[in-house]
Scaffold this motif. Structure first.
Motif, PDB file in Angstrom:
ATOM      1  N   ALA A   1      -3.133   6.952  -0.599  1.00 51.77           N
ATOM      2  CA  ALA A   1      -2.951   5.506  -0.436  1.00 51.77           C
ATOM      3  C   ALA A   1      -2.929   5.122   1.041  1.00 51.77           C
ATOM      4  O   ALA A   1      -3.553   4.133   1.450  1.00 51.77           O
TER       5      ALA A   1
ATOM      6  N   ASN B   1      -5.971   2.831   2.685  1.00 52.03           N
ATOM      7  CA  ASN B   1      -5.576   1.442   2.922  1.00 52.03           C
ATOM      8  C   ASN B   1      -5.031   1.164   4.310  1.00 52.03           C
ATOM      9  O   ASN B   1      -4.877  -0.003   4.692  1.00 52.03           O
TER      10      ASN B   1
ATOM     11  N   ARG C   1      -0.434  11.519  -3.720  1.00 55.20           N
ATOM     12  CA  ARG C   1      -0.843  10.142  -3.960  1.00 55.20           C
ATOM     13  C   ARG C   1      -0.448   9.251  -2.784  1.00 55.20           C
ATOM     14  O   ARG C   1      -1.202   8.332  -2.412  1.00 55.20           O
TER      15      ARG C   1
ATOM     16  N   TYR D   1       0.806  -1.212   0.000  1.00 51.99           N
ATOM     17  CA  TYR D   1       0.000   0.000   0.000  1.00 51.99           C
ATOM     18  C   TYR D   1       0.849   1.276   0.000  1.00 51.99           C
ATOM     19  O   TYR D   1       0.289   2.369  -0.004  1.00 51.99           O
TER      20      TYR D   1
END
Length: 251
Positions: free
Chosen positions: A43, A47, A39, A25
């Motif tokens: 993530a 996650n 980003r 992840y």
């Protein structure tokens, strides 16, 4: 002694297993790539921070507070975005700025809501023909993590100390312009007044933000720094200095 050794081995194996599962992840970023950091945050948010059954991380519970015989929940972290990040090894601080919508909703029969330190006022004033009240605003949260670097088994870890949080909740007020007039404007303003009353009775940083940012701090401490930060040849983890902020964002 044998039992102790076995326990140590079991803990080490569990730690490696957790790291291996989390690795899928993670996104590592160079210090010059703000888009990558955005980003990376998304993530981690989706996650890890908000919960993950595979990592044995419980789902994040939104903040809720007792409101008369009902509750009010305040949500929005699932849509939070990174709008700024900076790191200064001289002052040993990691700073993150997050932006998110804030959904304030009246909820019936919720047994998990906390009691407010100060009882809500004028509850009857905000009754709305039996309809549950709700409102959408915005929030900007700035988090400052003091940090130290820990070297362990060939890896460097970013150990974040307890954070300082500044949470600003923006509750818009609607007026009779821009196509919103009459009864519609009055209804929106009543909801806005109600939401403002809710926000005035909670500690936004402590109650709403810290439960989330605390999870972020815990996650960082369990991840080798190299899995989050990529170095250029001239850089070292002990001497990093960079800062980014979205254009037109005032903090």
């Amino acid at each position: 002694m044998r039992v102790f050794v076995l326990l140590m081995c079991a803990c080490a194996c569990q730690g490696r297993e957790f790291a291996d599962k989390m690795d899928r992840y993670l996104i590592a970023c160079h210090t010059t790539d703000f888009t990558c950091f955005k980003r990376q945050y998304t993530a981690l948010r989706d996650n890890v921070i908000l919960g993950n059954v595979k990592l044995a991380i419980d789902n994040f519970e939104p903040f809720s507070v007792q409101y008369g015989s009902d509750c009010v929940s305040i949500e929005g972290w699932t849509e939070s975005e990174l709008i700024g990040i900076g790191m200064d090894s001289s002052s040993k601080e990691l700073i993150m700025a997050l932006e998110l919508p804030v959904y304030i909703k009246q909820v019936k029969n919720d047994t998990n809501c906390a009691k407010p330190e100060q009882e809500f006022t004028n509850i009857d004033q905000y009754s709305h023909n039996g309809t549950l009240m709700e409102f959408t605003g915005n929030a900007t949260v700035t988090v400052t993590f003091p940090f130290t670097l820990l070297k362990k088994k060939g890896d460097v870890y970013l150990i974040l100390d307890e954070e300082e949080v500044d949470a600003l909740m923006d509750i818009p007020v609607y007026v009779s312009e821009g196509g919103i007039e009459g009864a519609e404007a009055a209804e929106l303003n009543q909801a806005s007044d109600w939401a403002f009353n809710i926000v005035q009775h909670i500690e936004a940083a402590r109650d709403f933000a810290v439960p989330f940012t605390g999870r972020l701090r815990t996650a960082f401490q369990r991840i080798p720094f190299r899995r989050l930060m990529l170095l250029y040849p001239e850089e070292d983890y002990s001497d990093l200095q960079f800062a980014f902020i979205e254009p037109n964002v005032l903090l």
